[in-house]
Structures are given as structure tokens and as C-alpha cells.
Design a protein around this motif. Structure first.
Motif, PDB file in Angstrom:
ATOM      1  N   ASP A 349      43.673   8.335  33.142  1.00 46.24           N
ATOM      2  CA  ASP A 349      43.919   8.447  34.585  1.00 46.24           C
ATOM      3  C   ASP A 349      44.427   7.092  35.068  1.00 46.24           C
ATOM      4  O   ASP A 349      43.756   6.361  35.791  1.00 46.24           O
ATOM      5  CB  ASP A 349      42.638   8.841  35.311  1.00 46.24           C
ATOM      6  CG  ASP A 349      42.860   9.021  36.809  1.00 46.24           C
ATOM      7  OD1 ASP A 349      44.030   9.197  37.215  1.00 46.24           O
ATOM      8  OD2 ASP A 349      41.874   8.971  37.560  1.00 46.24           O
ATOM      9  N   ASP A 351      48.354   4.505  35.376  1.00 46.22           N
ATOM     10  CA  ASP A 351      49.807   4.385  35.290  1.00 46.22           C
ATOM     11  C   ASP A 351      50.156   3.318  34.266  1.00 46.22           C
ATOM     12  O   ASP A 351      49.436   2.317  34.125  1.00 46.22           O
ATOM     13  CB  ASP A 351      50.392   4.019  36.661  1.00 46.22           C
ATOM     14  CG  ASP A 351      50.326   5.191  37.623  1.00 46.22           C
ATOM     15  OD1 ASP A 351      51.251   6.027  37.578  1.00 46.22           O
ATOM     16  OD2 ASP A 351      49.371   5.277  38.410  1.00 46.22           O
ATOM     17  N   ARG A 381      52.847  14.630  31.773  1.00 44.43           N
ATOM     18  CA  ARG A 381      52.544  13.442  32.580  1.00 44.43           C
ATOM     19  C   ARG A 381      53.829  12.691  32.943  1.00 44.43           C
ATOM     20  O   ARG A 381      54.758  12.610  32.140  1.00 44.43           O
ATOM     21  CB  ARG A 381      51.607  12.493  31.807  1.00 44.43           C
ATOM     22  CG  ARG A 381      50.341  13.139  31.257  1.00 44.43           C
ATOM     23  CD  ARG A 381      49.425  13.679  32.358  1.00 44.43           C
ATOM     24  NE  ARG A 381      49.048  12.667  33.307  1.00 44.43           N
ATOM     25  CZ  ARG A 381      48.036  11.805  33.144  1.00 44.43           C
ATOM     26  NH1 ARG A 381      47.305  11.847  32.032  1.00 44.43           N
ATOM     27  NH2 ARG A 381      47.740  10.923  34.070  1.00 44.43           N
ATOM     28  N   ASN A 383      53.370   9.494  34.546  1.00 43.20           N
ATOM     29  CA  ASN A 383      52.680   8.294  35.028  1.00 43.20           C
ATOM     30  C   ASN A 383      53.128   7.042  34.283  1.00 43.20           C
ATOM     31  O   ASN A 383      52.314   6.236  33.843  1.00 43.20           O
ATOM     32  CB  ASN A 383      51.165   8.464  34.886  1.00 43.20           C
ATOM     33  CG  ASN A 383      50.757   8.802  33.446  1.00 43.20           C
ATOM     34  OD1 ASN A 383      51.544   9.339  32.679  1.00 43.20           O
ATOM     35  ND2 ASN A 383      49.519   8.481  33.090  1.00 43.20           N
ATOM     36  N   ASN A 443      50.296  -0.451  42.063  1.00 41.64           N
ATOM     37  CA  ASN A 443      49.289   0.443  41.521  1.00 41.64           C
ATOM     38  C   ASN A 443      47.854  -0.010  41.731  1.00 41.64           C
ATOM     39  O   ASN A 443      46.925   0.797  41.571  1.00 41.64           O
ATOM     40  CB  ASN A 443      49.560   0.664  40.023  1.00 41.64           C
ATOM     41  CG  ASN A 443      50.754   1.534  39.786  1.00 41.64           C
ATOM     42  OD1 ASN A 443      50.705   2.745  39.947  1.00 41.64           O
ATOM     43  ND2 ASN A 443      51.868   0.931  39.412  1.00 41.64           N
TER      44      ASN A 443
END
Length: 451
Positions: A349, A351, A381, A383, A443
Motif C-alpha cells: 500500500d 507508491d 496497480r 502506483n 506522497n
């Protein structure tokens, strides 16, 4: 490059207080050489100029620096003055020396061991509390490195000093002994809270602080984390425990100046696969910067909470010798053939930012990155970001770190080939640094940070 609005200025009295000349001294008082700014952070560009020469005069610019071990590094460039007797490195091309063509930061980016030194020496900044002190000199005619360094060399027409700092004003350096965790925390100036990252290097071991110091100078709190061959940590890369890195994350998040509830991780080489592991197995790690690493857990087993991630091994019989250095490009096994070693990043979970040197000769970073992205895509995904740099080697460092093609490596017990070409590699470091800072701020704070 860092924009002008991002430049941290140092006091104009900073140099003079250290008895460093900021004006050129010369055999001919008409010639002056300048570096502007005379004192700055190491990730900032400078302008280099020479004035007072004869029209169209051929000159050699020589940059010189010594590290904490007293190893001498130099670079040279050949220029021809314009009709006004001036050389402006910002706009003119070098005709020879350590580089040719237009390369404004070439004299700093191509610093390398002087002819009298062991040529496979890599510049490490060990003492981040004190700046690098560089001397720039200008000589008449186009001279070789040997001629510049010879004891009987002619006197420079002019010289000046230049300081490059790793820690900006107000940055704090705090040694860390927290449980089993060993490292150094660098905090930006101010009250905070600041986004925090765990900063890791590779199989050379020990503790390297220069990237963390520079991250803190740009507003990111960074824990420079040792994981072997330092203090009372294991001497060799035998095995790892995820609990050690969990404890490092815990330390960061307990600090009053660290932004809650998440942190990031930055790593190059072996540190790159550790970044993927931290982001996958430690929920608080939400941003991972992978620099020329692997998509598998390399070399040493990683003990997880209730299982073990085996280590991807090497075949040292595949080493080739290139110009006296070991090319290790083929020695790491293909992770696709050993799927049990692959880090399941699709479960993370977090980036990811992948920074890839397309001329990396140490690891097959391009292939490893492609395998990692394929795994993320198959899981649906998105990410991740990938930034690839042509003619760029393994050692993607903060801006203007001297380019190193090959150097001695303790694990291999000999010189190892890193790859890359000086000019594009140095320029890639500029772009990669800006990309990393933007990624971490975005992020970890959900906003672009002002540097």
C-alpha cells in the motif's frame, strides 16, 4: 537543475571567516577567475568565469579538491578566451581535458583521482559537517593533467576557492542508537513537522550520510540507516530481519518533528530492494524510491514475521574484466528463475519511484525494473513512476557528485565497473534529484514542497 528560487544563500562572511580567498590571486593581477556563488549547497550549480585574458588566449582550468583521507581529486578543461579576453564556462565549450563540449558543471562533475592517486578511488563525503573546499586555477596554454600537477608546473595565472556544503543553515545532525537501530538522523531547519524517510545504500556497508544531509537541506527529515558493518551491527551480509527496519520506522514516527502517520524509504543498489521490502512489509512506509536496485531480495535472506524471503544469489564465475575493473553485469541470477526471492510489491500500500540508469554495468537494473512493473501491471496497480536515463550508470547520486566509472569495492575485493558516461550521467543526477524530491513531498505531504 535547481531553480534560482530554491538556492540557499550562505553568509558572504562565511568564506572569509575560514581564511579562504574569495578574490582571485594571480601572478598577473589583471587575470581574475570566479565561482558564483562562492559558497553554496552541493546540489546547486555555479557559474565559472575568467576575465583579463588576452583575446583568443588558450587556457587550462583546473579544479582541485582533497577528501578527508587526503586523496587528491582533480579535473581540467581547455578553453579559448573570446575577443574580450573572457572565458564563460556557462556558455562556452571545452576543447579538451576531462571533458569536451558544453558542460557548465563539468569541472565539478568530472573530478577524479589525480595521476598520483589510485585510479579506482570513489569520492565519498564522510564528514558532512564540513564543506568540500575546491580550488579553481587558470593556467596559460592547454596543459595535460600531469603538467598541471607536476611540482615544476608553471604558476597559475589566477586561483580562487569555492565551498560546497552538504548541510544547509540550521540542519541538525543527530547520531542514533535506538534499540538495535544504528544511524544518523538529519532534521531540516525549523519547527516542522517534516516528511520523514529511511535512507539506505548498498553492499559496501557502513554508514553514509551525505544524501540524508542533502535531503534535510531540502526539507525532508532523513534517517541515514546502517544495516551491517557499522558499530555493533553484523559485520557481513548474512541475513536481515524486517524487525530491524520496523524499529527504524518506529523511531522516525516517534520523533516530534516527523510528519505522521507515514514515512518513505530511499535506497540504491542493495538499498533498492530493501526499499521494496520496507514498502511491502511495513504498512507505515508509503513512498519508496528505488535507485538501480533489484526486484528480488538479493544475496541475504530476509526474516519476516512468520516466514523467510530467500536471497537471490550471485555467480562470481561470470565476472569479466574491462579496463582493469570487474564487470559484474551477468553475475546476479535472473529473479524470474527464482520466483521465491521476488518481493511481492503488488501487495504494498505504497507508491514507487523507479530511477534507472540504462548503462548500469553493476546490476541489470533495466530488466529488474521491467519485471517489477510487469508484476504491478498484472495486479492492476498503477502506483508507480519510472524515470530512465540514457548513458547513466549505477551510481545515481545527488547532483554534482563526481562521476565514478569504476572503483574498489570491499565485497568484491577489487575494482568494480559501475557504468555510465560523465556528461549525461551528471545531468541525469540533476533530473533524478528533482524528481525524487517532488515524489517524496507529493506522497508524504499530499502537496508539493517548497525547496
Amino acid at each position: 537543475m535547481l531553480q534560482a528560487s530554491k538556492v540557499l544563500q550562505f553568509s558572504p562572511n562565511y568564506l572569509s571567516s575560514r581564511n579562504i580567498l574569495t578574490m582571485a590571486s594571480a601572478a598577473s593581477t589583471d587575470v581574475q577567475v570566479s565561482v558564483t556563488p562562492s559558497s553554496c549547497l552541493h546540489d546547486e550549480p555555479v557559474q565559472i568565469r575568467v576575465e583579463g585574458l588576452s583575446p583568443n588566449q588558450d587556457v587550462t582550468l583546473n579544479m582541485s579538491m582533497k577528501d578527508t583521507r587526503n586523496v587528491h581529486y582533480i579535473s581540467t578543461a581547455h578553453y579559448r578566451a573570446d575577443s574580450n579576453g573572457q572565458v564563460d564556462v556557462e556558455s562556452m565549450e571545452s576543447l579538451g581535458g576531462s571533458y569536451t563540449g558544453h558542460f557548465p558543471m563539468g569541472l565539478i562533475g568530472t573530478l577524479h583521482p589525480a595521476p598520483s592517486e589510485y585510479k579506482f578511488t570513489r569520492f565519498f563525503k564522510r564528514d558532512v559537517l564540513n564543506p568540500n573546499i575546491l580550488e579553481l586555477s587558470v593556467f596559460d596554454r592547454h596543459l595535460t593533467e600531469e603538467e598541471v600537477c607536476a611540482p615544476e608546473s608553471e604558476k597559475a595565472l589566477a586561483s580562487t576557492k569555492h565551498e560546497r556544503h552538504y548541510m544547509g543553515p540550521g540542519v541538525q545532525r543527530i547520531p542514533v542508537r535506538y534499540g538495535k537501530v544504528r544511524g544518523t538522523l538529519f532534521l531540516p531547519a525549523g519547527e516542522g513537522p517534516f516528511p520523514g524517510v529511511v535512507d539506505m545504500f548498498g553492499t559496501a556497508g557502513g554508514l553514509l550520510e551525505y544524501r540524508s544531509a542533502q535531503l534535510a537541506s531540502r526539507g525532508i527529515a532523513a534517517l541515514s540507516l546502517a544495516f551491517f558493518a557499522y558499530d555493533d551491527l553484523p559485520k557481513t551480509l548474512e541475513e536481515f530481519n524486517i524487525s530491524y527496519f520496523e524499529e527504524a520506522v518506529e523511531f522516525l514516527l516517534k520523533h516530534e518533528k516527523i510528519m505522521k502517520p507515514h514515512v518513505g524509504a530511499v535506497g540504491v543498489s542493495k538499498g533498492g530492494d530493501l526499499v521494496l521490502s520496507l514498502a511491502t512489509y511495513i504498512p507505515e512506509v508509503k513512498a519508496g524510491v528505488w535507485i538501480n536496485g533489484c526486484n528480488a531480495n538479493v544475496q541475504s535472506a530476509l526474516n519476516l514475521r512468520d516466514s523467510v524471503l530467500p536471497g537471490l544469489e550471485f555467480d562470481f564465475g561470470k565476472i569479466e574484466i574491462v579496463n582493469g575493473a570487474m564487470d559484474c553485469f551477468e553475475i546476479v541470477h535472473n529473479p524470474a528463475d527464482y520466483p521465491e526471492t521476488i518481493i511481492p510489491i503488488e501487495k504494498a500500500d505504497a507508491d514507487f519511484l523507479f530511477l534507472v540508469g540504462n548503462s548500469d554495468r553493476n546490476w541489470k537494473s533495466v530488466m529488474y525494473c521491467e519485471q517489477a512493473i510487469e508484476r504491478l501491471k498484472k495486479a492492476g496497480r498503477n502506483n508507480y513512476e519510472v524515470h530512465s536515463y540514457e548513458l547513466t550508470g549505477h551510481l545515481i547520486e545527488p547532483p554534482y557528485s563526481p562521476f565514478c566509472l569504476s572503483s574498489y569495492h570491499k565485497l568484491i575485493s577489487g575494482p568494480i565497473l559501475w557504468g555510465g558516461v560523465p556528461k549525461p550521467h551528471v545531468r541525469a543526477q540533476e533530473e533524478a534529484w528533482e524528481t525524487m524530491l517532488d515524489f517524496l513531498f507529493k506522497n508524504l505531504t499530499n502537496m508539493k514542497g517548497k525547496l
